[in-house]
Design an enzyme around this catalytic site. Structure first.
Site, PDB file in Angstrom:
ATOM      1  N   CYS A 109       0.990  -1.206  -0.011  1.00 38.83           N
ATOM      2  CA  CYS A 109       0.172  -0.060   0.160  1.00 38.83           C
ATOM      3  C   CYS A 109       0.757   1.059  -0.197  1.00 38.83           C
ATOM      4  CB  CYS A 109      -0.776  -0.070   1.300  1.00 38.83           C
ATOM      5  SG  CYS A 109      -2.301   1.282   0.944  1.00 38.83           S
ATOM      6  N   CYS A 113      -0.061   4.274   1.565  1.00 45.53           N
ATOM      7  CA  CYS A 113      -0.696   5.290   2.754  1.00 45.53           C
ATOM      8  C   CYS A 113       0.501   5.541   3.776  1.00 45.53           C
ATOM      9  CB  CYS A 113      -1.784   5.072   3.282  1.00 45.53           C
ATOM     10  SG  CYS A 113      -1.864   3.422   4.127  1.00 45.53           S
ATOM     11  N   CYS A 133      -3.814   6.153   0.069  1.00 48.78           N
ATOM     12  CA  CYS A 133      -3.355   4.913  -0.328  1.00 48.78           C
ATOM     13  C   CYS A 133      -2.873   4.947  -1.908  1.00 48.78           C
ATOM     14  CB  CYS A 133      -4.550   3.728  -0.125  1.00 48.78           C
ATOM     15  SG  CYS A 133      -4.866   3.830   1.681  1.00 48.78           S
ATOM     16  N   LYS A 175     -12.444  -4.873   2.136  1.00 51.69           N
ATOM     17  CA  LYS A 175     -11.826  -4.121   3.149  1.00 51.69           C
ATOM     18  C   LYS A 175     -12.900  -2.768   3.356  1.00 51.69           C
ATOM     19  CE  LYS A 175      -7.981  -1.176   4.638  1.00 51.69           C
ATOM     20  NZ  LYS A 175      -6.744  -0.932   4.238  1.00 51.69           N
ATOM     21  N   ARG A 203      -3.389   3.777  12.722  1.00 50.21           N
ATOM     22  CA  ARG A 203      -2.758   4.892  12.025  1.00 50.21           C
ATOM     23  C   ARG A 203      -1.695   5.700  12.893  1.00 50.21           C
ATOM     24  NH1 ARG A 203      -8.551   6.339   8.880  1.00 50.21           N
ATOM     25  NH2 ARG A 203      -8.546   4.399   7.776  1.00 50.21           N
ATOM     26  N   LYS A 232     -11.945  -7.310   6.363  1.00 43.14           N
ATOM     27  CA  LYS A 232     -11.095  -6.542   7.060  1.00 43.14           C
ATOM     28  C   LYS A 232     -12.254  -5.266   7.260  1.00 43.14           C
ATOM     29  CE  LYS A 232      -7.365  -3.661   7.830  1.00 43.14           C
ATOM     30  NZ  LYS A 232      -6.319  -2.985   7.265  1.00 43.14           N
ATOM     31  N   SER A 252      -6.619  -3.240  14.557  1.00 43.30           N
ATOM     32  CA  SER A 252      -6.173  -2.574  15.843  1.00 43.30           C
ATOM     33  C   SER A 252      -7.166  -2.114  16.883  1.00 43.30           C
ATOM     34  CB  SER A 252      -5.255  -1.319  15.195  1.00 43.30           C
ATOM     35  OG  SER A 252      -5.990  -0.457  14.463  1.00 43.30           O
TER      36      SER A 252
HETATM   37  C1  PBG Z   1      -3.071   0.323   4.878  1.00 45.57           C
HETATM   38  C2  PBG Z   1      -3.563  -0.472   6.083  1.00 45.57           C
HETATM   39  C3  PBG Z   1      -4.504   0.070   7.208  1.00 45.57           C
HETATM   40  C4  PBG Z   1      -4.383  -1.082   8.056  1.00 45.57           C
HETATM   41  C5  PBG Z   1      -3.879  -1.985   7.257  1.00 45.57           C
HETATM   42  N1  PBG Z   1      -3.232  -1.654   6.296  1.00 45.57           N
HETATM   43  C6  PBG Z   1      -5.127   1.493   7.530  1.00 45.57           C
HETATM   44  C7  PBG Z   1      -6.114   1.808   6.763  1.00 45.57           C
HETATM   45  O1  PBG Z   1      -6.505   1.269   5.752  1.00 45.57           O
HETATM   46  O2  PBG Z   1      -6.462   3.091   7.259  1.00 45.57           O
HETATM   47  C8  PBG Z   1      -5.356  -1.146   9.335  1.00 45.57           C
HETATM   48  C9  PBG Z   1      -5.054  -2.202  10.230  1.00 45.57           C
HETATM   49  C10 PBG Z   1      -5.516  -2.116  11.566  1.00 45.57           C
HETATM   50  O3  PBG Z   1      -6.279  -1.258  11.853  1.00 45.57           O
HETATM   51  O4  PBG Z   1      -4.905  -3.089  12.556  1.00 45.57           O
HETATM   52  N2  PBG Z   1      -3.966   0.595   3.935  1.00 45.57           N
END
Ligand code: PBG
Length: 326
Positions: free
Chosen positions: A117, A119, A127, A199, A209, A252, A278
């Site tokens: 990714c 980001c 992203c 996702k 984040r 996710k 998370s």
């Molecule tokens: C990046 C990414 C994210 C997560 C995994 N890869 C953050 C997002 O999309 O904002 C989140 C993982 C987590 O919250 O544990 N694209």
């Protein structure tokens, strides 16, 4: 009342295990690991107790800690030394994930999956590369088609460094096909793709984040990540990734989206992964800290429920702690 059927007969201690429908084992779990090119020492992640960002020099040691618990796979996230508009450190051969991957695959037996990714690498935190006028126009964010070749570059750079599997998480249309083609052209036809296929644009990513320093500097991700309201659309998203060659299908977040996990399990024969994110980790820790929940018990029950819903593998910050109790 007819009591000939008494399910309680099978709940005694001697028989429960025999009739248990779901089991959890360390080999189902993937531990996320954060490697940070901006630090020389380990930095605890406040909102994710027990997790830290580790410097490149400690990446191998960190993965060895994971392996000691019985968990065999890690998902690598990188925090680069610097960010720019296009996120160019994401595909640099000398980038943080590439360097960590080389060391980990040379020096350990861990199965290394890398997050693909932009980001964490773009200075705006989105992203992908921005559309023109993205900052001024609330309806514009990432330019999908301009981003696709960059995702291919990232995946190839990870595979060259030795990554065993790549996991694109950016929710760009066509990302799996672009990555598959780029990998094959570079001779990595045996590197599988675990697609973040469904996702959702979730508030449960908050602590991540902080951990990976990837919050968008303006706007949000709702123009590329899915609307939490949509269940049928998730099947369409997953179907597209299957057609493009995804090997593993991820949903996710996990707990608030178990209906989606169950749908994907029912509709597709591919392995299904779920990302216990998370925020799902942080909320159990916060409640346990107050003495309101028993942490090990709720973590175990969460992961068991994710498997029961149909996941074959689980990405979770609880991987090490739970593996040790199994
Ligand atoms: C990046 C990414 C994210 C997560 C995994 N890869 C953050 C997002 O999309 O904002 C989140 C993982 C987590 O919250 O544990 N694209």
């Amino acid at each position: 009342m007819n009591l000939s059927d008494r399910p309680r007969r099978l709940r005694g201690d001697g028989v429960r295990g025999l009739v248990s429908e779901t089991s959890l084992s360390a080999s189902d779990l993937i531990a996320p690991v954060f490697v940070d090119a901006t630090t020389d020492s380990r930095v605890p992640i406040q909102s994710m107790p027990g997790h830290e960002r580790v410097p490149i020099d400690e990446a191998v040691a960190r993965v060895e800690e994971v392996l000691e618990t019985g968990v065999e796979a890690v998902m690598l996230f990188g925090i680069p030394e610097e960010k720019d508009e296009r996120g160019s450190r994401a595909w640099a051969a000398s980038g943080v994930v590439q360097e960590a991957t080389r060391r980990i695959t040379e020096q350990t037996d861990a199965y290394v999956i890398t997050d693909v990714c932009l980001c964490e690498y773009t200075d705006h935190g989105h992203c992908g590369v921005l559309e023109e006028h993205a900052q001024a126009e609330p309806d514009l964010t990432v330019d999908n088609d301009e981003t696709l070749p960059l995702l291919g570059n990232i995946a190839v750079s990870h595979a060259r460094a030795g990554a065993d599997m790549v996991a694109p998480s950016g929710m760009m249309d066509g990302m799996v096909a672009s990555i598959r083609e780029a990998l094959d052209e570079d001779g990595h036809e045996n590197v599988p793709i675990m697609s973040y296929a469904a996702k959702f644009e979730s508030a449960f990513y908050g602590p991540f984040r902080d951990a990976a320093d990837g919050a968008p500097a303006f706007g949000n991700r709702r123009h590329y990540q899915m609307d939490p309201a949509n269940r049928r659309e998730a099947m369409r998203e997953v179907q597209l990734d299957v057609e493009q060659g995804a090997d593993v299908l991820m949903v996710k977040p996990a707990l608030p989206y178990l209906d989606i996990v169950a749908d994907v399990r029912r509709e597709f024969d591919h392995p299904v992964a779920a990302y216990n994110v998370s925020g799902e980790y942080a909320m159990l820790h916060a409640a346990a800290e107050k003495g309101w929940l028993d942490l090990d018990a709720v973590a175990h029950e969460s992961l068991l429920s994710i498997k029961r819903a149909g996941a074959d593998l689980i990405l979770t910050y609880f991987a090490e702690d739970i593996a040790e109790t199994l």
